[in-house]
Design a protein around this motif. Structure first.
Motif, PDB file in Angstrom:
ATOM      1  N   LEU A 264      54.185  86.515  42.461  1.00  0.00           N
ATOM      2  CA  LEU A 264      53.753  86.147  41.120  1.00  0.00           C
ATOM      3  C   LEU A 264      54.223  84.738  40.755  1.00  0.00           C
ATOM      4  O   LEU A 264      55.263  84.277  41.246  1.00  0.00           O
ATOM      5  N   PRO A 265      53.492  84.045  39.891  1.00  0.00           N
ATOM      6  CA  PRO A 265      53.997  82.785  39.358  1.00  0.00           C
ATOM      7  C   PRO A 265      55.349  83.017  38.679  1.00  0.00           C
ATOM      8  O   PRO A 265      55.488  83.937  37.864  1.00  0.00           O
ATOM      9  N   TYR A 266      56.334  82.198  39.026  1.00  0.00           N
ATOM     10  CA  TYR A 266      57.702  82.446  38.583  1.00  0.00           C
ATOM     11  C   TYR A 266      58.347  81.155  38.119  1.00  0.00           C
ATOM     12  O   TYR A 266      58.421  80.175  38.860  1.00  0.00           O
ATOM     13  N   VAL A 267      58.827  81.175  36.873  1.00  0.00           N
ATOM     14  CA  VAL A 267      59.691  80.118  36.363  1.00  0.00           C
ATOM     15  C   VAL A 267      61.058  80.731  36.132  1.00  0.00           C
ATOM     16  O   VAL A 267      61.197  81.747  35.440  1.00  0.00           O
ATOM     17  N   GLY A 268      62.077  80.152  36.748  1.00  0.00           N
ATOM     18  CA  GLY A 268      63.428  80.676  36.613  1.00  0.00           C
ATOM     19  C   GLY A 268      64.380  79.655  36.057  1.00  0.00           C
ATOM     20  O   GLY A 268      64.086  78.457  36.017  1.00  0.00           O
ATOM     21  N   SER A 269      65.550  80.146  35.620  1.00  0.00           N
ATOM     22  CA  SER A 269      66.594  79.232  35.175  1.00  0.00           C
ATOM     23  C   SER A 269      67.951  79.913  35.292  1.00  0.00           C
ATOM     24  O   SER A 269      68.073  80.994  35.875  1.00  0.00           O
ATOM     25  N   ALA A 390      55.477  74.708  29.722  1.00  0.00           N
ATOM     26  CA  ALA A 390      54.551  73.840  30.467  1.00  0.00           C
ATOM     27  C   ALA A 390      54.630  74.132  31.967  1.00  0.00           C
ATOM     28  O   ALA A 390      53.601  74.149  32.659  1.00  0.00           O
ATOM     29  N   ALA A 391      55.829  74.379  32.468  1.00  0.00           N
ATOM     30  CA  ALA A 391      55.983  74.681  33.893  1.00  0.00           C
ATOM     31  C   ALA A 391      55.255  75.968  34.258  1.00  0.00           C
ATOM     32  O   ALA A 391      54.590  76.048  35.299  1.00  0.00           O
ATOM     33  N   PHE A 392      55.362  76.982  33.397  1.00  0.00           N
ATOM     34  CA  PHE A 392      54.677  78.242  33.696  1.00  0.00           C
ATOM     35  C   PHE A 392      53.164  78.071  33.647  1.00  0.00           C
ATOM     36  O   PHE A 392      52.435  78.553  34.537  1.00  0.00           O
ATOM     37  N   LEU A 393      52.659  77.407  32.636  1.00  0.00           N
ATOM     38  CA  LEU A 393      51.212  77.213  32.529  1.00  0.00           C
ATOM     39  C   LEU A 393      50.679  76.424  33.725  1.00  0.00           C
ATOM     40  O   LEU A 393      49.572  76.676  34.213  1.00  0.00           O
ATOM     41  N   ASP A 394      51.487  75.497  34.222  1.00  0.00           N
ATOM     42  CA  ASP A 394      51.073  74.711  35.383  1.00  0.00           C
ATOM     43  C   ASP A 394      50.966  75.575  36.632  1.00  0.00           C
ATOM     44  O   ASP A 394      49.946  75.546  37.330  1.00  0.00           O
ATOM     45  N   ILE A 395      51.993  76.387  36.926  1.00  0.00           N
ATOM     46  CA  ILE A 395      51.930  77.183  38.161  1.00  0.00           C
ATOM     47  C   ILE A 395      51.001  78.382  38.023  1.00  0.00           C
ATOM     48  O   ILE A 395      50.467  78.881  39.022  1.00  0.00           O
TER      49      ILE A 395
END
Length: 398
Positions: A264-269, A390-395
């Motif tokens: 899945l598209p994943y943004v982490g921190s 923005a990072a999530f929408l991009d990936i």
């Protein structure tokens, strides 16, 4: 044709199993009587224990014919889990059982998709059900009396259970509104960030926010494994701290496993990786005496992670995310990872944070699909939330 699976140990609970199956069939539902006992059945069944046992990786002899009941129950749980995962005709599952039956049946129920109706009528349902339910949506229903032959009360309980499962199967929940769902992880000390992200995405996505308390992260990854999420924004990965250093809100060793499996598209921190959670001060292990603590409330005490611990945390996270082949963007807030880790805050420690960030960057092995970006912001800065959105929408478009 979808069927309601009625499951029990037909060697010891045959009378109750037959009564329950007949009550469900009387509603017009299609029923399959399933035996997960380890001895000879006392009633006719549609799916025998031998057929179930044959799904064990080592064959039916690993389940049936032995003298050790505990080993047989554990093996039957493995076999039944593999059996239900092989079926495509399950409309719902209802089980009855005492200790052994409850263990066998709920182990398989937990492997089924969230949303599929599941009821477990059990002698154990009025106690601590966490080992049986875990992060699934099993409905535990107390049997009140033991299952040692039908009586006037058990007939009522089983009749009500029959009506409940038949109604669930006959009238499934309506389809979602069409917006794809995403999972987000939040802790009190990352609430401003995650709330802002959800606000920015809610018009496009169904935002499911999970409290990062161990069960929260597992619940989110269960949804990912079940195919019910379209992406993950994992801002708050703090459960890893408790896993590695004995805190009370730990992840499991499979944290991030669903991200790798689902792609899945994943943004982490790095949200709240500055803390390990304990209960009241008296519960903190002696080996941590002299450490930096913060009393969140009288029942929750937070311990600041050291630079050495941060290196281990960063390497643990990065190594697992390095196995992810889906689109991934990990964001590092260089000015602090929680509401306490901010200039003037109780846990502000730029040196420990720097070790954490380096360890993640080094072990995650960035490439075209797996990016790491440092931002000169605090995690709760509104600009960090905008960057994560923005990072999530991009990936998600990839």
């Amino acid at each position: 044709m979808k069927r309601i699976y009625v499951v029990g140990t037909a060697d010891t609970k045959g009378e109750e199993l037959a009564f329950l199956a007949d009550a469900i069939a009387a509603t017009g539902a299609a029923v399959s009587r399933v035996d997960v006992g380890t001895r000879d059945a006392t009633i006719p069944v549609d799916i025998t224990a031998k057929e179930i046992a044959g799904h064990h990786p080592d064959g039916s002899t690993a389940v049936l014919g032995g003298e050790d009941r505990g080993a047989a129950v554990a093996a039957m749980g493995v076999a039944f889990t593999r059996f239900v995962q092989s079926r495509n005709d399950i409309a719902a599952v209802i089980g009855i059982g005492g200790g052994g039956g409850t263990s066998i049946i709920t182990s398989a129920m937990r492997a089924l998709p969230l949303g599929l109706p599941k009821i477990m009528v059990s002698t154990l349902a009025s106690g601590d059900t966490a080992p049986y339910v875990d992060v699934s949506d099993i409905n535990m229903m107390p049997s009140v009396t033991d299952m040692a032959g039908l009586n006037r009360l058990s007939r009522v309980v089983l009749h009500n259970a029959a009506q409940a499962i038949a109604g669930m199967a006959a009238r499934p929940a309506p389809s979602p509104d069409g917006k794809p769902s995403i999972g987000l992880t939040m802790f009190g000390v990352t609430t401003p960030c995650v709330t802002a992200i959800a606000d920015q995405l809610r018009s496009t996505y169904d935002c499911m926010v999970f409290h990062a308390t161990g069960t929260g992260g597992r619940s989110m990854e269960k949804l990912a494994d079940s195919g019910l999420l379209s992406g993950v924004i994992d801002i708050t990965t703090t459960e890893v701290c408790d896993l590695l250093f004995g805190g009370v809100l730990p992840a499991t060793e499979d944290r991030f496993g669903a991200i790798a499996r689902s792609k899945l598209p994943y943004v982490g921190s790095v949200g709240a990786l500055d803390m390990v959670n304990f209960w009241a001060p008296s519960t903190i292990p002696d080996r941590y005496r002299g450490r930096l603590f913060y009393e969140h409330n009288p029942n929750v005490t937070l311990m600041r992670t050291t630079a050495q611990e941060c290196r281990a945390i960063g390497e643990w996270i990065g190594t697992r995310l390095a196995h992810c082949e889906g689109p991934l963007h990990f964001l590092i807030p260089e000015k602090g990872v929680s509401a306490l880790d901010i200039e003037g805050g109780a846990f502000f420690d730029p040196e420990a944070d720097a070790v954490l960030f380096e360890a993640i960057e080094r072990t995650i092995k960035p490439n075209a699909k797996r990016r790491v970006t440092r931002l000169p912001l605090h995690i709760n800065d509104p600009q960090f939330a905008k960057a994560a959105t923005a990072a999530f929408l991009d990936i998600a478009r990839q």
